[in-house]
Design a protein around this motif. Structure first.
Motif, PDB file in Angstrom:
ATOM      1  N   LYS A  65       2.539  -6.853  35.910  1.00  0.00           N
ATOM      2  CA  LYS A  65       2.059  -6.272  37.166  1.00  0.00           C
ATOM      3  C   LYS A  65       1.470  -4.893  36.866  1.00  0.00           C
ATOM      4  O   LYS A  65       1.968  -4.177  36.015  1.00  0.00           O
ATOM      5  CB  LYS A  65       3.193  -6.149  38.163  1.00  0.00           C
ATOM      6  CG  LYS A  65       3.649  -7.495  38.712  1.00  0.00           C
ATOM      7  CD  LYS A  65       4.500  -7.314  39.949  1.00  0.00           C
ATOM      8  CE  LYS A  65       4.880  -8.652  40.523  1.00  0.00           C
ATOM      9  NZ  LYS A  65       3.824  -9.276  41.296  1.00  0.00           N
ATOM     10  N   PRO A  66       0.396  -4.511  37.559  1.00  0.00           N
ATOM     11  CA  PRO A  66      -0.171  -3.182  37.347  1.00  0.00           C
ATOM     12  C   PRO A  66       0.868  -2.086  37.594  1.00  0.00           C
ATOM     13  O   PRO A  66       1.637  -2.153  38.560  1.00  0.00           O
ATOM     14  CB  PRO A  66      -1.307  -3.111  38.363  1.00  0.00           C
ATOM     15  CG  PRO A  66      -1.710  -4.539  38.564  1.00  0.00           C
ATOM     16  CD  PRO A  66      -0.414  -5.310  38.488  1.00  0.00           C
ATOM     17  N   ILE A  67       0.894  -1.109  36.718  1.00  0.00           N
ATOM     18  CA  ILE A  67       1.876  -0.031  36.801  1.00  0.00           C
ATOM     19  C   ILE A  67       1.693   0.803  38.065  1.00  0.00           C
ATOM     20  O   ILE A  67       2.654   1.328  38.611  1.00  0.00           O
ATOM     21  CB  ILE A  67       1.823   0.835  35.525  1.00  0.00           C
ATOM     22  CG1 ILE A  67       2.290  -0.010  34.328  1.00  0.00           C
ATOM     23  CG2 ILE A  67       2.674   2.086  35.653  1.00  0.00           C
ATOM     24  CD1 ILE A  67       2.092   0.649  32.990  1.00  0.00           C
ATOM     25  N   ASP A  68       0.460   0.875  38.585  1.00  0.00           N
ATOM     26  CA  ASP A  68       0.213   1.688  39.783  1.00  0.00           C
ATOM     27  C   ASP A  68       0.674   1.020  41.069  1.00  0.00           C
ATOM     28  O   ASP A  68       0.557   1.586  42.149  1.00  0.00           O
ATOM     29  CB  ASP A  68      -1.258   2.087  39.886  1.00  0.00           C
ATOM     30  CG  ASP A  68      -2.200   0.921  40.134  1.00  0.00           C
ATOM     31  OD1 ASP A  68      -1.751  -0.240  40.308  1.00  0.00           O
ATOM     32  OD2 ASP A  68      -3.424   1.180  40.156  1.00  0.00           O
ATOM     33  N   GLY A  69       1.192  -0.214  40.979  1.00  0.00           N
ATOM     34  CA  GLY A  69       1.707  -0.905  42.150  1.00  0.00           C
ATOM     35  C   GLY A  69       0.647  -1.615  42.985  1.00  0.00           C
ATOM     36  O   GLY A  69       0.975  -2.330  43.928  1.00  0.00           O
ATOM     37  N   GLU A  70      -0.617  -1.449  42.640  1.00  0.00           N
ATOM     38  CA  GLU A  70      -1.698  -2.121  43.362  1.00  0.00           C
ATOM     39  C   GLU A  70      -1.805  -3.575  42.889  1.00  0.00           C
ATOM     40  O   GLU A  70      -1.328  -3.920  41.811  1.00  0.00           O
ATOM     41  CB  GLU A  70      -3.025  -1.393  43.115  1.00  0.00           C
ATOM     42  CG  GLU A  70      -3.065   0.026  43.652  1.00  0.00           C
ATOM     43  CD  GLU A  70      -2.997   0.077  45.166  1.00  0.00           C
ATOM     44  OE1 GLU A  70      -3.607  -0.785  45.838  1.00  0.00           O
ATOM     45  OE2 GLU A  70      -2.303   0.981  45.687  1.00  0.00           O
ATOM     46  N   PRO A  71      -2.446  -4.442  43.672  1.00  0.00           N
ATOM     47  CA  PRO A  71      -2.621  -5.829  43.240  1.00  0.00           C
ATOM     48  C   PRO A  71      -3.462  -5.918  41.964  1.00  0.00           C
ATOM     49  O   PRO A  71      -4.372  -5.114  41.754  1.00  0.00           O
ATOM     50  CB  PRO A  71      -3.372  -6.484  44.404  1.00  0.00           C
ATOM     51  CG  PRO A  71      -3.142  -5.594  45.572  1.00  0.00           C
ATOM     52  CD  PRO A  71      -2.974  -4.207  45.012  1.00  0.00           C
ATOM     53  N   ALA A  72      -3.150  -6.892  41.138  1.00  0.00           N
ATOM     54  CA  ALA A  72      -3.942  -7.145  39.933  1.00  0.00           C
ATOM     55  C   ALA A  72      -5.260  -7.791  40.334  1.00  0.00           C
ATOM     56  O   ALA A  72      -5.324  -8.546  41.300  1.00  0.00           O
ATOM     57  CB  ALA A  72      -3.184  -8.067  38.982  1.00  0.00           C
ATOM     58  N   CYS A  73      -6.307  -7.482  39.599  1.00  0.00           N
ATOM     59  CA  CYS A  73      -7.594  -8.147  39.786  1.00  0.00           C
ATOM     60  C   CYS A  73      -8.252  -8.259  38.409  1.00  0.00           C
ATOM     61  O   CYS A  73      -7.943  -7.501  37.502  1.00  0.00           O
ATOM     62  CB  CYS A  73      -8.487  -7.402  40.768  1.00  0.00           C
ATOM     63  SG  CYS A  73      -8.916  -5.735  40.262  1.00  0.00           S
ATOM     64  N   HIS A  74      -9.157  -9.197  38.282  1.00  0.00           N
ATOM     65  CA  HIS A  74      -9.810  -9.406  36.991  1.00  0.00           C
ATOM     66  C   HIS A  74     -11.057  -8.537  36.876  1.00  0.00           C
ATOM     67  O   HIS A  74     -11.595  -8.069  37.870  1.00  0.00           O
ATOM     68  CB  HIS A  74     -10.148 -10.883  36.785  1.00  0.00           C
ATOM     69  CG  HIS A  74     -11.107 -11.427  37.799  1.00  0.00           C
ATOM     70  ND1 HIS A  74     -10.694 -11.894  39.023  1.00  0.00           N
ATOM     71  CD2 HIS A  74     -12.439 -11.545  37.778  1.00  0.00           C
ATOM     72  CE1 HIS A  74     -11.742 -12.289  39.705  1.00  0.00           C
ATOM     73  NE2 HIS A  74     -12.819 -12.090  38.985  1.00  0.00           N
ATOM     74  N   ALA A  75     -11.489  -8.356  35.659  1.00  0.00           N
ATOM     75  CA  ALA A  75     -12.685  -7.557  35.381  1.00  0.00           C
ATOM     76  C   ALA A  75     -13.914  -8.447  35.501  1.00  0.00           C
ATOM     77  O   ALA A  75     -14.078  -9.388  34.726  1.00  0.00           O
ATOM     78  CB  ALA A  75     -12.617  -6.959  33.977  1.00  0.00           C
ATOM     79  N   ASN A  76     -14.777  -8.168  36.472  1.00  0.00           N
ATOM     80  CA  ASN A  76     -16.012  -8.930  36.618  1.00  0.00           C
ATOM     81  C   ASN A  76     -16.915  -8.613  35.436  1.00  0.00           C
ATOM     82  O   ASN A  76     -17.278  -7.469  35.218  1.00  0.00           O
ATOM     83  CB  ASN A  76     -16.697  -8.575  37.933  1.00  0.00           C
ATOM     84  CG  ASN A  76     -17.884  -9.465  38.206  1.00  0.00           C
ATOM     85  OD1 ASN A  76     -17.988 -10.547  37.654  1.00  0.00           O
ATOM     86  ND2 ASN A  76     -18.778  -9.003  39.049  1.00  0.00           N
TER      87      ASN A  76
END
Length: 127
Positions: A53-64
């Protein structure tokens, strides 16, 4: 050049299952972890790959436009990576696994999206 690559996942267990299967087809051992930050790691003598999970607590998203390529020792391993990844929740994308001829010579490739949408491939280069 790289020491490690980490990708985010919203469902870490689904991603761990996917990468254990797909990377296992390339001869890598199952992930270690989770570490104190909840990440799972696949390690080789040349580098490491992690998912969590992202350390910043935001949702994960992929790199376009981003792709992570994993080395395959044989063309058969490219197909095995594809098949294992799809069976473990990945999605086949682009052309079917197989040979491609282009500016970089003849390559054997398979492209997938992991359960979080990250684009990954297995690549075998003869020679």
């Amino acid at each position: 050049m790289f020491t490690h690559i980490t990708v985010g996942a919203n469902d870490v267990e689904a991603s761990r299952k996917f990468y254990d299967a797909a990377l296992g087809a390339l001869g890598m051992e199952s992930a270690s972890g989770p570490d104190p930050k909840g990440r799972y790691w696949w390690r080789t003598a040349r580098g490491a790959f992690a998912v969590g999970k992202p350390i910043d607590g935001e949702p994960a998203c992929h790199a376009n436009g981003g792709t992570i390529g994993f080395h395959a020792k044989t063309p058969e391993m490219v197909q095995a990576f594809h098949d294992a990844g799809v069976a473990a929740g990945g999605t086949a994308i682009e052309d079917p696994p197989g040979e491609r001829n282009g500016a970089f010579g003849t390559l054997n490739l398979a492209y997938l999206r992991d359960p979080s949408g990250n684009k990954v491939c297995a690549l075998y280069r003869a020679g």
